[in-house]
Write a protein that holds these residues in place. Structure first.
Motif, mmCIF file in Angstrom:
data_model
loop_
_atom_site.group_PDB
_atom_site.id
_atom_site.type_symbol
_atom_site.label_atom_id
_atom_site.label_comp_id
_atom_site.label_asym_id
_atom_site.label_seq_id
_atom_site.Cartn_x
_atom_site.Cartn_y
_atom_site.Cartn_z
ATOM 1 N N THR A 10 0.815 -1.226 0.000
ATOM 2 C CA THR A 10 0.000 0.000 0.000
ATOM 3 C C THR A 10 0.843 1.269 0.000
ATOM 4 O O THR A 10 0.282 2.370 0.022
ATOM 5 C CB THR A 10 -0.922 0.037 1.224
ATOM 6 N N ALA A 11 2.167 1.158 -0.005
ATOM 7 C CA ALA A 11 3.039 2.328 0.058
ATOM 8 C C ALA A 11 4.033 2.302 -1.099
ATOM 9 O O ALA A 11 4.596 1.253 -1.430
ATOM 10 C CB ALA A 11 3.784 2.364 1.382
ATOM 11 N N ILE A 12 4.245 3.463 -1.708
ATOM 12 C CA ILE A 12 5.199 3.616 -2.808
ATOM 13 C C ILE A 12 6.107 4.794 -2.483
ATOM 14 O O ILE A 12 5.649 5.860 -2.077
ATOM 15 C CB ILE A 12 4.492 3.851 -4.156
ATOM 16 N N ASP A 13 7.405 4.595 -2.679
ATOM 17 C CA ASP A 13 8.384 5.652 -2.436
ATOM 18 C C ASP A 13 9.136 5.953 -3.726
ATOM 19 O O ASP A 13 9.641 5.055 -4.391
ATOM 20 C CB ASP A 13 9.381 5.221 -1.359
ATOM 21 N N THR A 14 9.198 7.233 -4.079
ATOM 22 C CA THR A 14 9.931 7.657 -5.260
ATOM 23 C C THR A 14 10.680 8.937 -4.925
ATOM 24 O O THR A 14 10.815 9.311 -3.753
ATOM 25 C CB THR A 14 8.977 7.826 -6.462
ATOM 26 N N ALA A 15 11.208 9.621 -5.932
ATOM 27 C CA ALA A 15 11.901 10.898 -5.739
ATOM 28 C C ALA A 15 11.942 11.620 -7.064
ATOM 29 O O ALA A 15 11.981 10.990 -8.132
ATOM 30 C CB ALA A 15 13.323 10.674 -5.213
ATOM 31 N N ASP A 16 11.958 12.962 -7.008
ATOM 32 C CA ASP A 16 11.994 13.709 -8.261
ATOM 33 C C ASP A 16 13.263 13.431 -9.057
ATOM 34 O O ASP A 16 13.257 13.389 -10.280
ATOM 35 C CB ASP A 16 11.833 15.219 -8.002
ATOM 36 N N VAL A 17 14.361 13.175 -8.349
ATOM 37 C CA VAL A 17 15.644 13.000 -9.029
ATOM 38 C C VAL A 17 15.797 11.611 -9.655
ATOM 39 O O VAL A 17 16.689 11.409 -10.471
ATOM 40 C CB VAL A 17 16.793 13.283 -8.039
ATOM 41 N N TYR A 18 14.952 10.646 -9.316
ATOM 42 C CA TYR A 18 15.058 9.320 -9.919
ATOM 43 C C TYR A 18 14.744 9.429 -11.407
ATOM 44 O O TYR A 18 13.626 9.762 -11.798
ATOM 45 C CB TYR A 18 14.090 8.330 -9.265
ATOM 46 N N ARG A 77 -6.257 4.462 -8.845
ATOM 47 C CA ARG A 77 -5.904 3.746 -7.622
ATOM 48 C C ARG A 77 -5.216 4.653 -6.599
ATOM 49 O O ARG A 77 -4.719 4.181 -5.582
ATOM 50 C CB ARG A 77 -4.990 2.553 -7.944
ATOM 51 N N ARG A 78 -5.173 5.922 -6.872
ATOM 52 C CA ARG A 78 -4.397 6.843 -6.036
ATOM 53 C C ARG A 78 -4.827 6.808 -4.578
ATOM 54 O O ARG A 78 -3.979 6.857 -3.663
ATOM 55 C CB ARG A 78 -4.544 8.273 -6.602
ATOM 56 N N ASP A 79 -6.112 6.731 -4.303
ATOM 57 C CA ASP A 79 -6.590 6.805 -2.922
ATOM 58 C C ASP A 79 -6.228 5.573 -2.102
ATOM 59 O O ASP A 79 -6.359 5.589 -0.871
ATOM 60 C CB ASP A 79 -8.109 7.012 -2.893
ATOM 61 N N ASP A 80 -5.781 4.509 -2.767
ATOM 62 C CA ASP A 80 -5.424 3.283 -2.058
ATOM 63 C C ASP A 80 -3.948 3.243 -1.665
ATOM 64 O O ASP A 80 -3.500 2.255 -1.064
ATOM 65 C CB ASP A 80 -5.735 2.061 -2.934
ATOM 66 N N VAL A 81 -3.190 4.297 -2.004
ATOM 67 C CA VAL A 81 -1.729 4.258 -1.857
ATOM 68 C C VAL A 81 -1.239 5.373 -0.948
ATOM 69 O O VAL A 81 -1.680 6.526 -1.049
ATOM 70 C CB VAL A 81 -1.050 4.377 -3.242
ATOM 71 N N PHE A 82 -0.325 5.028 -0.051
ATOM 72 C CA PHE A 82 0.440 6.003 0.722
ATOM 73 C C PHE A 82 1.635 6.383 -0.144
ATOM 74 O O PHE A 82 2.573 5.604 -0.318
ATOM 75 C CB PHE A 82 0.896 5.390 2.047
ATOM 76 N N LEU A 83 1.587 7.577 -0.714
ATOM 77 C CA LEU A 83 2.545 7.978 -1.748
ATOM 78 C C LEU A 83 3.602 8.903 -1.159
ATOM 79 O O LEU A 83 3.285 9.992 -0.651
ATOM 80 C CB LEU A 83 1.806 8.667 -2.898
ATOM 81 N N ALA A 84 4.851 8.481 -1.246
ATOM 82 C CA ALA A 84 5.965 9.267 -0.726
ATOM 83 C C ALA A 84 6.911 9.633 -1.859
ATOM 84 O O ALA A 84 7.212 8.805 -2.719
ATOM 85 C CB ALA A 84 6.724 8.467 0.335
#
Length: 348
Positions: A56-64, A80-87
């Motif tokens: 349920t969690a996704i981690d990304t970064a602008d620099v990736y 599916r955005r509301d189902d994800v804890f987006l970092a």
């Protein structure tokens, strides 16, 4: 442990999965010294499989991949955005202009708009300072992030590889200036990188910080791709220059420890990945462990590891091989503070 079991992220009350999908490998620009990139279509399939499996969690970064990773995540989360804890994270340089980086108010207010656009969302659940910025006052950074919370553009904010002193300073500044304090911190943590057990993880527990642990395979040292035979020089499959230089004594000790841990995994009839993920998930300060698959086969190996439970005798055996609080190599701690990295700051 399993993906059906959620953990609360720090003091937020927000439940997230024990594994977080890390997307550093996604996007055509993700190749180079870290290996071949994962194209957009395959990346989206991996994201969908992860979500369908209970992550349920996704981690990304602008620099990736210079924004490509965020774009891929945004496409994958349509509907599916509301189902994800987006970092996601800010700090890294996003153009040839060095002003397009750092933790200043000027850059953060630009960076967040770029991330929101690429992610195709109206808010970011957790917005993180990717690295400390020694040229920007911490109060400026956290005041800016508080403003973004009030504007509804982010819900929480956090840090990544901040030192113990920086973590405490940010909490103190927030409390004394009537600001919302940081909620999370991202740290490297594995059986071979345990330095954060000394102070960072206890500080996180003291202040109710959610902790995202990255590098559970220690950057590949616990992937099983190393080989070691008595009487022969140790080697690594697909060796990377510099980071995997095993000529120094510290790295040699690290390699021997990795080999011993692999033997322990064999004795337990576990894969080294299973042992590594199971270990990282055991620490009570860890909210979720970031996994970074390059393909669906890697993802499936990670997913299975969420069910691994390590007994006290097994954890004791790991402690015997790598004592708590151990870092074999300084750079494994994440960001190196300037006073250590630059000789002119510690010499007359």
């Amino acid at each position: 442990m399993s993906l059906s079991e959620l953990r609360v992220f720090g003091r937020s009350g927000t439940p997230i999965s024990q594994l977080t999908l890390g997307t550093m490998n996604f996007g055509e620009g993700a190749g180079g010294p870290h290996g071949a990139p994962t194209g957009a279509d395959e990346s989206i399939r991996i994201i969908h499989t992860a979500l369908d499996s209970g992550i349920t969690a996704i981690d990304t970064a602008d620099v990736y991949s210079q924004g490509e990773s965020e774009q891929v995540v945004g496409r994958a989360l349509r509907g599916r955005r509301d189902d994800v804890f987006l970092a996601t994270k800010f700090h890294g340089q996003m153009s040839a202009n060095p002003a397009h980086s750092g933790n200043s108010r000027r850059w953060i207010t630009q960076a967040v708009e770029g991330s929101l656009r690429r992610l195709q969302t109206d808010r970011i659940d957790l917005y993180q300072a990717h690295r400390p910025d020694y040229n920007t006052d911490v109060l400026e950074t956290i005041t800016t992030l508080n403003d973004l919370i009030r504007q509804g553009k982010i819900l929480y904010y956090g840090t990544s590889v901040f030192t113990p002193a920086q973590l405490v300073e940010a909490q103190w500044l927030a409390n004394t200036n009537h600001l919302i304090p940081p909620l999370g911190n991202q740290v490297p943590y594995s059986m071979l990188v345990r330095g954060n057990e000394r102070d960072v993880l206890p500080i996180a527990q003291q202040y109710g910080l959610g902790v995202l642990a990255y590098g559970p395979l220690a950057g590949g040292w616990l992937s099983g791709s190393f080989t070691f035979e008595a009487g022969k020089a140790p080697t690594r499959v697909h060796s990377l220059p510099g980071r995997y230089d095993i000529s120094g004594p510290a790295s040699e000790r690290k390699l021997l420890a990795a080999d011993a841990l692999a033997r322990l995994a064999d004795k337990l009839e576990l894969s080294l990945v299973d042992l590594s993920i199971g270990f990282a998930l055991t620490h009570p300060a860890i909210s979720s462990v970031i996994i970074g698959p390059r393909n669906e086969e890697h993802l499936q190996a990670y997913l299975g590891a969420a069910d691994v439970r390590l007994s006290e005798p097994v954890l004791d055996a790991i402690d015997d091989l790598v004592p708590p609080g151990t870092n074999f190599v300084e750079r494994d701690a994440g960001a190196i503070v300037p006073s250590i990295e630059f000789a002119e700051l510690r010499r007359r």
